[in-house]
Design a protein around this motif. Structure first.
Motif, PDB file in Angstrom:
ATOM      1  N   SER A 158      16.896  -7.136   3.917  1.00  0.00           N
ATOM      2  CA  SER A 158      16.842  -5.850   4.627  1.00  0.00           C
ATOM      3  C   SER A 158      15.654  -5.810   5.576  1.00  0.00           C
ATOM      4  N   ARG A 159      14.540  -6.375   5.136  1.00  0.00           N
ATOM      5  CA  ARG A 159      13.372  -6.431   6.029  1.00  0.00           C
ATOM      6  C   ARG A 159      13.625  -7.373   7.203  1.00  0.00           C
ATOM      7  N   LEU A 160      14.253  -8.507   6.929  1.00  0.00           N
ATOM      8  CA  LEU A 160      14.576  -9.428   8.025  1.00  0.00           C
ATOM      9  C   LEU A 160      15.503  -8.755   9.034  1.00  0.00           C
ATOM     10  N   ARG A 161      16.479  -8.024   8.548  1.00  0.00           N
ATOM     11  CA  ARG A 161      17.406  -7.332   9.445  1.00  0.00           C
ATOM     12  C   ARG A 161      16.667  -6.322  10.309  1.00  0.00           C
ATOM     13  N   ARG A 162      15.767  -5.568   9.708  1.00  0.00           N
ATOM     14  CA  ARG A 162      15.024  -4.563  10.471  1.00  0.00           C
ATOM     15  C   ARG A 162      14.087  -5.210  11.493  1.00  0.00           C
ATOM     16  N   VAL A 163      13.477  -6.307  11.102  1.00  0.00           N
ATOM     17  CA  VAL A 163      12.630  -7.037  12.053  1.00  0.00           C
ATOM     18  C   VAL A 163      13.489  -7.590  13.183  1.00  0.00           C
ATOM     19  N   ALA A 164      14.682  -8.109  12.864  1.00  0.00           N
ATOM     20  CA  ALA A 164      15.581  -8.651  13.886  1.00  0.00           C
ATOM     21  C   ALA A 164      16.003  -7.572  14.877  1.00  0.00           C
ATOM     22  N   LEU A 165      16.292  -6.382  14.381  1.00  0.00           N
ATOM     23  CA  LEU A 165      16.659  -5.281  15.273  1.00  0.00           C
ATOM     24  C   LEU A 165      15.492  -4.906  16.184  1.00  0.00           C
ATOM     25  N   ARG A 166      14.297  -4.864  15.626  1.00  0.00           N
ATOM     26  CA  ARG A 166      13.111  -4.557  16.422  1.00  0.00           C
ATOM     27  C   ARG A 166      12.868  -5.654  17.466  1.00  0.00           C
ATOM     28  N   GLU A 205       0.822  -1.211   0.000  1.00  0.00           N
ATOM     29  CA  GLU A 205       0.000   0.000   0.000  1.00  0.00           C
ATOM     30  C   GLU A 205       0.854   1.258   0.000  1.00  0.00           C
ATOM     31  N   ARG A 206       1.991   1.239   0.696  1.00  0.00           N
ATOM     32  CA  ARG A 206       2.834   2.424   0.725  1.00  0.00           C
ATOM     33  C   ARG A 206       4.288   1.970   0.718  1.00  0.00           C
ATOM     34  N   ASP A 207       5.151   2.832   0.255  1.00  0.00           N
ATOM     35  CA  ASP A 207       6.574   2.523   0.267  1.00  0.00           C
ATOM     36  C   ASP A 207       7.095   2.608   1.692  1.00  0.00           C
ATOM     37  N   ASP A 208       7.908   1.636   2.079  1.00  0.00           N
ATOM     38  CA  ASP A 208       8.574   1.713   3.371  1.00  0.00           C
ATOM     39  C   ASP A 208      10.041   2.068   3.117  1.00  0.00           C
ATOM     40  N   ASP A 209      10.823   2.136   4.178  1.00  0.00           N
ATOM     41  CA  ASP A 209      12.233   2.525   4.042  1.00  0.00           C
ATOM     42  C   ASP A 209      13.005   1.581   3.127  1.00  0.00           C
ATOM     43  N   VAL A 210      12.678   0.300   3.179  1.00  0.00           N
ATOM     44  CA  VAL A 210      13.382  -0.659   2.330  1.00  0.00           C
ATOM     45  C   VAL A 210      13.027  -0.418   0.861  1.00  0.00           C
ATOM     46  N   ASP A 211      11.762  -0.141   0.574  1.00  0.00           N
ATOM     47  CA  ASP A 211      11.374   0.170  -0.807  1.00  0.00           C
ATOM     48  C   ASP A 211      12.172   1.377  -1.313  1.00  0.00           C
ATOM     49  N   LEU A 212      12.301   2.398  -0.485  1.00  0.00           N
ATOM     50  CA  LEU A 212      13.037   3.597  -0.887  1.00  0.00           C
ATOM     51  C   LEU A 212      14.511   3.285  -1.114  1.00  0.00           C
ATOM     52  N   LEU A 213      15.085   2.460  -0.253  1.00  0.00           N
ATOM     53  CA  LEU A 213      16.476   2.040  -0.390  1.00  0.00           C
ATOM     54  C   LEU A 213      16.666   1.266  -1.700  1.00  0.00           C
ATOM     55  N   ILE A 214      15.769   0.347  -1.991  1.00  0.00           N
ATOM     56  CA  ILE A 214      15.873  -0.463  -3.208  1.00  0.00           C
ATOM     57  C   ILE A 214      15.673   0.399  -4.451  1.00  0.00           C
TER      58      ILE A 214
END
Length: 165
Positions: free
Chosen positions: A35-43, A7-16
């Motif tokens: 990149s999403r897995l890494r961000r989820v892991a940090l959270r 539905e909307r761009d997230d930070d990873v979409d913008l990075l890609i």
């Protein structure tokens, strides 16, 4: 953008998107996933630390106490078994066990099968704290996953399991 449209761009979409302009011939799908897995892991790491802190434990304290709690009653292991369960070095484990014993969260006693060794047992206080930490962790993780149906959680579990192999 690789993957399903969201539905909307997230930070990873913008990075890609930025990298795809710099490297138009490179398939960035792995970056999209990892990149999403890494961000989820940090959270998740922050969530875990907060849950453990609520029970008066640090992450490393929880790891050692949880290894003991998972052991069969009387929740007792040798330092070598704890090293294997937590994947830390011998010197670090010795230091951690001293600190946990000083706080009254574990008890050490001579190993009757090895006169030079010791066994580490979870104390009543250690049991209370690790159980409280685990209960709070599961509660917080359930909140994080509330946006996914049980079926979606099952799919995600299977897919992540395949990455672990």
């Amino acid at each position: 953008m690789s993957g399903e449209a969201r539905e909307r761009d997230d930070d990873v979409d913008l990075l890609i998107d930025a990298w795809s302009r710099r490297l138009p011939d490179v398939d960035l799908t792995p970056l999209d996933v990892m990149s999403r897995l890494r961000r989820v892991a940090l959270r998740l790491a922050r969530l875990r630390a907060e849950a453990f802190f609520s029970a008066g434990l640090s992450v490393w304290e929880f790891d050692v106490l949880a290894a003991l709690r998972r052991a069969e009653d009387p929740h007792e292991l040798s330092p070598a078994q704890l090293i294997g369960s937590t994947m830390i070095g011998s010197a670090a484990m010795t230091n951690r066990l001293e600190k946990l014993a000083a706080r009254g969260l574990v008890e050490r006693r001579p190993n009757p099968r090895d006169g030079r060794g010791v066994l580490v047992r979870l104390s009543a206080e250690g049991t209370e704290r690790v159980d409280a930490a685990m209960t709070e962790l599961v509660r917080r993780e359930a909140q994080e996953l509330a946006g996914l149906s049980r079926e979606e959680q099952g799919i995600l579990t299977r897919l992540l399991g395949r990455l672990l192999v």
